[in-house]
Design an enzyme around this catalytic site. Sequence first.
Site, PDB file in Angstrom:
ATOM      1  N   PRO A 137       0.820  -1.215   0.000  1.00  0.00           N
ATOM      2  CA  PRO A 137       0.000   0.000   0.000  1.00  0.00           C
ATOM      3  C   PRO A 137       0.861   1.276   0.000  1.00  0.00           C
ATOM      4  CG  PRO A 137      -0.908  -1.607   1.523  1.00  0.00           C
ATOM      5  CD  PRO A 137       0.385  -2.181   1.034  1.00  0.00           C
ATOM      6  N   ALA A 139       4.204   1.365  -1.157  1.00  0.00           N
ATOM      7  CA  ALA A 139       5.392   1.225  -2.012  1.00  0.00           C
ATOM      8  C   ALA A 139       5.011   0.567  -3.336  1.00  0.00           C
ATOM      9  CB  ALA A 139       6.458   0.385  -1.307  1.00  0.00           C
ATOM     10  N   GLY A 348     -18.814   5.258 -31.464  1.00  0.00           N
ATOM     11  CA  GLY A 348     -19.774   6.204 -30.884  1.00  0.00           C
ATOM     12  C   GLY A 348     -20.620   5.571 -29.795  1.00  0.00           C
ATOM     13  N   GLU A 372       4.589  -3.295 -13.996  1.00  0.00           N
ATOM     14  CA  GLU A 372       6.029  -3.462 -14.244  1.00  0.00           C
ATOM     15  C   GLU A 372       6.717  -2.142 -14.637  1.00  0.00           C
ATOM     16  OE1 GLU A 372       7.140  -7.122 -16.159  1.00  0.00           O
ATOM     17  OE2 GLU A 372       5.286  -8.073 -15.486  1.00  0.00           O
ATOM     18  N   GLY A 373       6.358  -1.099 -13.898  1.00  0.00           N
ATOM     19  CA  GLY A 373       6.962   0.220 -14.117  1.00  0.00           C
ATOM     20  C   GLY A 373       6.020   1.097 -14.913  1.00  0.00           C
TER      21      GLY A 373
HETATM   22  C1  LIG Z   1      -3.507  -4.869 -12.928  1.00  0.00           C
HETATM   23  C2  LIG Z   1      -2.338  -4.765 -12.000  1.00  0.00           C
HETATM   24  C3  LIG Z   1      -1.576  -5.899 -11.701  1.00  0.00           C
HETATM   25  C4  LIG Z   1      -0.478  -5.839 -10.830  1.00  0.00           C
HETATM   26  N1  LIG Z   1       0.209  -6.975 -10.516  1.00  0.00           N
HETATM   27  C5  LIG Z   1       1.218  -6.915  -9.599  1.00  0.00           C
HETATM   28  C6  LIG Z   1       1.895  -8.112  -9.168  1.00  0.00           C
HETATM   29  O1  LIG Z   1       1.581  -9.235  -9.600  1.00  0.00           O
HETATM   30  N2  LIG Z   1       2.899  -8.006  -8.242  1.00  0.00           N
HETATM   31  C7  LIG Z   1       3.266  -6.793  -7.729  1.00  0.00           C
HETATM   32  O2  LIG Z   1       4.172  -6.773  -6.896  1.00  0.00           O
HETATM   33  N3  LIG Z   1       2.629  -5.650  -8.101  1.00  0.00           N
HETATM   34  C8  LIG Z   1       1.612  -5.678  -9.013  1.00  0.00           C
HETATM   35  N4  LIG Z   1       0.942  -4.529  -9.380  1.00  0.00           N
HETATM   36  C9  LIG Z   1       1.303  -3.263  -8.768  1.00  0.00           C
HETATM   37  C10 LIG Z   1       2.080  -2.353  -9.711  1.00  0.00           C
HETATM   38  O3  LIG Z   1       3.396  -2.818  -9.856  1.00  0.00           O
HETATM   39  C11 LIG Z   1       2.028  -0.929  -9.117  1.00  0.00           C
HETATM   40  O4  LIG Z   1       0.691  -0.476  -9.247  1.00  0.00           O
HETATM   41  C12 LIG Z   1       2.986   0.010  -9.824  1.00  0.00           C
HETATM   42  O5  LIG Z   1       4.296  -0.273  -9.455  1.00  0.00           O
HETATM   43  C13 LIG Z   1       2.688   1.499  -9.505  1.00  0.00           C
HETATM   44  O6  LIG Z   1       2.629   1.681  -8.124  1.00  0.00           O
HETATM   45  P1  LIG Z   1       1.435   2.511  -7.438  1.00  0.00           P
HETATM   46  O7  LIG Z   1       0.174   2.004  -8.034  1.00  0.00           O
HETATM   47  O8  LIG Z   1       1.619   2.458  -5.991  1.00  0.00           O
HETATM   48  O9  LIG Z   1       1.617   3.984  -7.958  1.00  0.00           O
HETATM   49  P2  LIG Z   1       2.680   5.060  -7.420  1.00  0.00           P
HETATM   50  O10 LIG Z   1       4.042   4.498  -7.436  1.00  0.00           O
HETATM   51  O11 LIG Z   1       2.165   5.643  -6.161  1.00  0.00           O
HETATM   52  O12 LIG Z   1       2.573   6.141  -8.563  1.00  0.00           O
HETATM   53  C14 LIG Z   1       1.488   7.078  -8.664  1.00  0.00           C
HETATM   54  C15 LIG Z   1       1.771   7.995  -9.843  1.00  0.00           C
HETATM   55  O13 LIG Z   1       3.023   8.694  -9.640  1.00  0.00           O
HETATM   56  C16 LIG Z   1       3.913   8.457 -10.723  1.00  0.00           C
HETATM   57  N5  LIG Z   1       5.290   8.371 -10.227  1.00  0.00           N
HETATM   58  C17 LIG Z   1       5.751   7.591  -9.215  1.00  0.00           C
HETATM   59  N6  LIG Z   1       7.084   7.741  -9.065  1.00  0.00           N
HETATM   60  C18 LIG Z   1       7.479   8.625 -10.018  1.00  0.00           C
HETATM   61  C19 LIG Z   1       8.739   9.189 -10.394  1.00  0.00           C
HETATM   62  N7  LIG Z   1       9.877   8.868  -9.758  1.00  0.00           N
HETATM   63  N8  LIG Z   1       8.752  10.067 -11.408  1.00  0.00           N
HETATM   64  C20 LIG Z   1       7.607  10.405 -12.083  1.00  0.00           C
HETATM   65  N9  LIG Z   1       6.391   9.904 -11.767  1.00  0.00           N
HETATM   66  C21 LIG Z   1       6.328   9.025 -10.772  1.00  0.00           C
HETATM   67  C22 LIG Z   1       3.445   7.129 -11.303  1.00  0.00           C
HETATM   68  O14 LIG Z   1       3.825   7.004 -12.653  1.00  0.00           O
HETATM   69  C23 LIG Z   1       1.943   7.213 -11.139  1.00  0.00           C
HETATM   70  O15 LIG Z   1       1.391   7.949 -12.186  1.00  0.00           O
HETATM   71  C24 LIG Z   1      -0.133  -4.577 -10.259  1.00  0.00           C
HETATM   72  C25 LIG Z   1      -0.882  -3.432 -10.578  1.00  0.00           C
HETATM   73  C26 LIG Z   1      -1.967  -3.512 -11.430  1.00  0.00           C
HETATM   74  C27 LIG Z   1      -2.747  -2.263 -11.753  1.00  0.00           C
END
Ligand SMILES: Cc1cc2nc3c(=O)[nH]c(=O)nc-3n(C[C@H](O)[C@H](O)[C@H](O)COP(=O)(O)OP(=O)(O)OC[C@H]3O[C@@H](n4cnc5c(N)ncnc54)[C@H](O)[C@@H]3O)c2cc1C
Length: 391
Positions: A137, A139, A348, A372-373
């Site tokens: 939540p 990280a 549409g 994955e990023g």
């Molecule tokens: C469908 C789905 C499947 C997933 N499956 C897995 C899984 O199997 N295992 C797993 O471990 N995780 C999984 N994830 C999690 C996923 O890896 C994270 O959602 C992702 O790393 C982004 O993290 P966050 O959602 O906390 O967003 P945050 O990191 O909080 O980012 C929020 C916003 O800030 C931007 N941001 C953050 N840091 C920077 C920076 N340094 N510079 C510019 N912009 C930045 C981001 O691009 C984003 O727009 C999944 C997510 C989804 C949606």
Amino acid sequence: MDFSIDERTRERLADAREWGRAAMRPAGLEADRLGAPLPVDHPYFAKALERGIGRTRWPGPAGRAAGDRPPASVVATLLLAEELAYWDRGVTIADPGPGLPETNVLAMGTEEQKERFLGPFLEPDRPRWACFGMTEPGAGSDAAAIRTHARRDGDGWILDGAKCFIGGASRADWLLVQATLDPAKGRAAQRAFFVERGTPGLGDFKIEKKMGLKAYESTSFTLRACRVPAANLLGGEERRESGGGFKTAMATFNAGRPIIAANAVGMGRAALDEARNFAREHDLLRDARTRDRLEAMARRIRMARLVCLRAGWLAERQRPNIVEASMAKALAAGVAQETTTLGMELLGAVAARGDHLIEKLYRDVKAMDIVEGTGQVQRVIIARSLVGLPR
Ligand SMILES: Cc1cc2nc3c(=O)[nH]c(=O)nc-3n(C[C@H](O)[C@H](O)[C@H](O)COP(=O)(O)OP(=O)(O)OC[C@H]3O[C@@H](n4cnc5c(N)ncnc54)[C@H](O)[C@@H]3O)c2cc1C
């Protein structure tokens, strides 16, 4: 660059197309309409198993051949990833198998761990899953900030923490959980631990609500004084001191980026085909605005596919491809969003009703920019590299 494919790859692609049309697309639509992941006893999984889906790439203790051999080349892998996502990207991830953590285990696992955790995927007796839990939540993009903690206790480890959005977590035989031995020491203190299903302290599974890709579960869970044996530290005791857990996890994500890009290309291609079919059926092809939209979709998809294949072509030659992989992912995820948007415009009100494949694709593609990023993170990597800063 030569992206030509051999006869075996051609056959595999034709086979994927047939399976995609007959099984993956209907399963994906079913899950989307129900708004829930395919249950573990869904007939789709039994059929997938019969086809050899769900096996490990690990050749086994005696190096014996695993049933589902990987495609011959990285380029072939990418084309296959594109084809499968064309039919349904959510179902691709729902498929049984050791999934995301397999690469970590192959790279860093001891022989005993490969046998114990990948062995059951050699000739699986039932659909089996595994998952990789990094995100928490607090990280996501900043994976170095995870707080799930592991401490040594006698001949085992005690894990405490919470993970979220982990693909397939509640159905996994084992979860590869990324944890820190000391949050103050950042990435150097990260290690990965195998946590088997049913381990006391592993629980609170909750399937997250998602806007798309509903066929597979993304699940949060907690670890409360969850004890695993010392043998469950990925890489064994020698990794306790030497580390490498963060680097291996990141290498897995780096290697996955061109695959995600290829998935996005496939989803964009599906939107283009749906839009073209719709235009044909509704006698819209003589309208220049319709043709403009189809052209914009096709041109962007071609561009994204070429960048994606170039990233794979470099990987195949073991040449550095981090920047190309980031470019492929940033570009293709954006292209998939643009093409599905153009498709929505073309259809549409028919698309807006919410029961057309274009609308499902429009919701499904968003995750390609996140997993994955994120797109922003890819652009940070590219920009830092451009000006010579460390990535
Ligand atoms: C469908 C789905 C499947 C997933 N499956 C897995 C899984 O199997 N295992 C797993 O471990 N995780 C999984 N994830 C999690 C996923 O890896 C994270 O959602 C992702 O790393 C982004 O993290 P966050 O959602 O906390 O967003 P945050 O990191 O909080 O980012 C929020 C916003 O800030 C931007 N941001 C953050 N840091 C920077 C920076 N340094 N510079 C510019 N912009 C930045 C981001 O691009 C984003 O727009 C999944 C997510 C989804 C949606």
